[in-house]
Design a protein around this motif. Structure first.
Motif, PDB file in Angstrom:
ATOM      1  N   HIS A 173       3.464  12.394   6.256  1.00 16.25           N
ATOM      2  CA  HIS A 173       3.328  11.136   5.517  1.00 16.25           C
ATOM      3  C   HIS A 173       3.293  11.432   4.026  1.00 16.25           C
ATOM      4  O   HIS A 173       2.864  12.508   3.593  1.00 16.25           O
ATOM      5  N   LEU A 174       3.746  10.479   3.238  1.00 17.41           N
ATOM      6  CA  LEU A 174       3.758  10.639   1.789  1.00 17.41           C
ATOM      7  C   LEU A 174       2.364  10.945   1.251  1.00 17.41           C
ATOM      8  O   LEU A 174       2.214  11.664   0.256  1.00 17.41           O
ATOM      9  N   ASP A 175       1.323  10.410   1.895  1.00 17.41           N
ATOM     10  CA  ASP A 175      -0.058  10.697   1.496  1.00 17.41           C
ATOM     11  C   ASP A 175      -0.320  12.199   1.479  1.00 17.41           C
ATOM     12  O   ASP A 175      -1.006  12.720   0.584  1.00 17.41           O
ATOM     13  N   GLN A 203       2.686   6.651  -7.058  1.00 16.81           N
ATOM     14  CA  GLN A 203       1.793   7.741  -7.434  1.00 16.81           C
ATOM     15  C   GLN A 203       2.488   9.091  -7.250  1.00 16.81           C
ATOM     16  O   GLN A 203       2.357   9.997  -8.083  1.00 16.81           O
ATOM     17  N   PHE A 204       3.213   9.211  -6.157  1.00 15.74           N
ATOM     18  CA  PHE A 204       3.966  10.434  -5.877  1.00 15.74           C
ATOM     19  C   PHE A 204       5.010  10.682  -6.963  1.00 15.74           C
ATOM     20  O   PHE A 204       5.136  11.798  -7.484  1.00 15.74           O
ATOM     21  N   LEU A 243       1.300  13.843  -1.416  1.00 14.37           N
ATOM     22  CA  LEU A 243       0.608  13.457  -2.647  1.00 14.37           C
ATOM     23  C   LEU A 243      -0.582  14.381  -2.886  1.00 14.37           C
ATOM     24  O   LEU A 243      -0.895  14.725  -4.027  1.00 14.37           O
ATOM     25  N   GLU A 244      -1.221  14.799  -1.804  1.00 22.22           N
ATOM     26  CA  GLU A 244      -2.361  15.716  -1.916  1.00 22.22           C
ATOM     27  C   GLU A 244      -1.899  17.128  -2.243  1.00 22.22           C
ATOM     28  O   GLU A 244      -2.482  17.807  -3.091  1.00 22.22           O
ATOM     29  N   GLU A 255       0.828  -1.207   0.000  1.00 23.71           N
ATOM     30  CA  GLU A 255       0.000   0.000   0.000  1.00 23.71           C
ATOM     31  C   GLU A 255       0.863   1.259   0.000  1.00 23.71           C
ATOM     32  O   GLU A 255       0.596   2.220  -0.743  1.00 23.71           O
ATOM     33  N   THR A 256       1.910   1.260   0.828  1.00 26.05           N
ATOM     34  CA  THR A 256       2.812   2.410   0.864  1.00 26.05           C
ATOM     35  C   THR A 256       3.585   2.523  -0.439  1.00 26.05           C
ATOM     36  O   THR A 256       3.835   3.637  -0.939  1.00 26.05           O
ATOM     37  N   LYS A 278       3.202  11.800 -10.139  1.00 28.77           N
ATOM     38  CA  LYS A 278       2.599  13.133 -10.063  1.00 28.77           C
ATOM     39  C   LYS A 278       3.639  14.231 -10.180  1.00 28.77           C
ATOM     40  O   LYS A 278       3.415  15.251 -10.850  1.00 28.77           O
ATOM     41  N   THR A 331       1.483   4.304  -3.019  1.00 32.07           N
ATOM     42  CA  THR A 331       1.499   5.753  -2.794  1.00 32.07           C
ATOM     43  C   THR A 331       2.795   6.368  -3.319  1.00 32.07           C
ATOM     44  O   THR A 331       2.782   7.441  -3.937  1.00 32.07           O
ATOM     45  N   GLY A 339       6.162   5.019   5.408  1.00 33.55           N
ATOM     46  CA  GLY A 339       5.682   6.049   4.492  1.00 33.55           C
ATOM     47  C   GLY A 339       5.888   7.464   4.959  1.00 33.55           C
ATOM     48  O   GLY A 339       5.397   8.407   4.323  1.00 33.55           O
TER      49      GLY A 339
END
Length: 321
Positions: A281-283, A61-62, A286-287, A54-55, A65, A58, A260
């Motif tokens: 966090h990387l999340d 995706q990072f 990402l936002e 899961e990490t 992006k 992400t 992450g």
């Protein structure tokens, strides 16, 4: 193990700022088949921390992006993460250049014998640790039998095309000094490695990277136990070259731990010094990527600017050869 962090935080290291981000360095976990004396991660066979898929999703995706170019995989032994192959395959599909910071003995461990072939198939750049070309020195730093296993693994990589002049498969070696010393000049040491390894083992490689030992985690604790911490820090500080500040790796790289969370570099990660001083966090990145992300510094940063300078890709171009 004594904590060196309080000794490092009171620093006069110059403030630096980040440039264009090109590399995401991912620590896939602290599990390793070795327990090396210089290890700044304190990795070993009994560590259980491993990055989840899961990490990894992400992270990919990072990288997509923000149009990153490089995925730099480290550990522990990154190959021991159960999702290592999945990550590499997905990263290559995205067009990312993948680097594997490889403890070469893992390539001849039971259960990992086909890893070298996989790396070649995916055209992964291998950055293999070989802290000396002499058997006694390597075994003293990394454990009995490590040198022989490392040579066997490197010969296996050579047979697949790694390190050959007409090949696109890149094999770089990494040197770490033993004890309280800065690395010897990289170009001179590389020439010695090249001659010795070729004459005695028929080995070829592309480049040698020399990396300064950081006074953190296992090596930092050894320095404290021997009463040598202050002496080593004095060596790093008096060897500081301001010119190296322009080339330090944290200007173009961020580091992600196995959970992450994001740091300016792998060394800051091991000292629990999060990016911009805040747990991120990387999340979250990402936002939205903040316009400014100041780089957190402490006294260990002198390890990157001492003498020739030191980074994940060896000496800094502004450094002294």
């Amino acid at each position: 193990m004594r904590d060196v962090k309080p000794l490092l935080l009171d620093t006069d290291f110059p403030q630096i700022s980040r440039g264009r981000l090109s590399t995401l360095q991912m620590n896939l976990g602290y599990l390793c088949n070795l327990s090396c004396s210089h290890c700044h991660v304190n990795a070993g066979p009994n560590r259980t921390e491993l990055m989840t898929r899961e990490t990894m999703v992400t992270a990919l995706q990072f990288a997509d992006k923000y149009q990153l170019e490089n995925l730099d995989l480290t550990g522990g032994s990154p190959e021991m993460n159960p999702d290592f192959r999945w990550l590499v395959e997905e990263a290559r599909k995205q067009g990312l250049h993948v680097m594997d910071r490889c403890n070469p003995t893992i390539l001849v461990e039971p259960g990992y014998e086909e890893t070298a072939e996989f790396l070649a198939e995916q055209q992964v750049e291998v950055i293999a640790s070989l802290p000396c070309f002499l058997e006694d020195n390597v075994d003293a730093q990394r454990g009995k039998g490590v040198f022989t296993a490392s040579i066997k693994a490197l010969q296996k990589l050579n047979a697949l095309g790694y390190g050959q002049a007409d090949s696109r498969l890149i094999l770089n070696l990494v040197f770490n000094p033993q004890g309280m010393a800065l690395p010897a000049p990289q170009l001179q040491l590389e020439a010695s490695y090249r001659t010795f390894l070729s004459e005695h083992f028929g080995l070829q490689f592309n480049q040698l990277f020399t990396i300064t030992n950081m006074p953190i985690q296992r090596f930092g604790a050894v320095l404290l136990a021997k009463g040598q911490f202050d002496e080593y820090m004095h060596l790093l500080k008096r060897s500081h070259q301001p010119e190296n500040l322009a080339q330090v790796m944290c200007k173009s790289l961020i580091s992600v731990d196995w959970q992450g969370y994001v740091y300016d570099c792998d060394f800051n990660q091991m000292l629990d010094m999060p990016i911009s001083g805040n747990s991120t966090h990387l999340d979250q990145l990402l936002e939205q990527m903040p316009a400014e992300m100041p780089i957190s510094v402490a006294d260990h940063c002198y390890g990157c600017t001492a003498g020739q300078g030191s980074s994940c890709t060896g000496v800094l171009t502004a450094g002294i050869e």
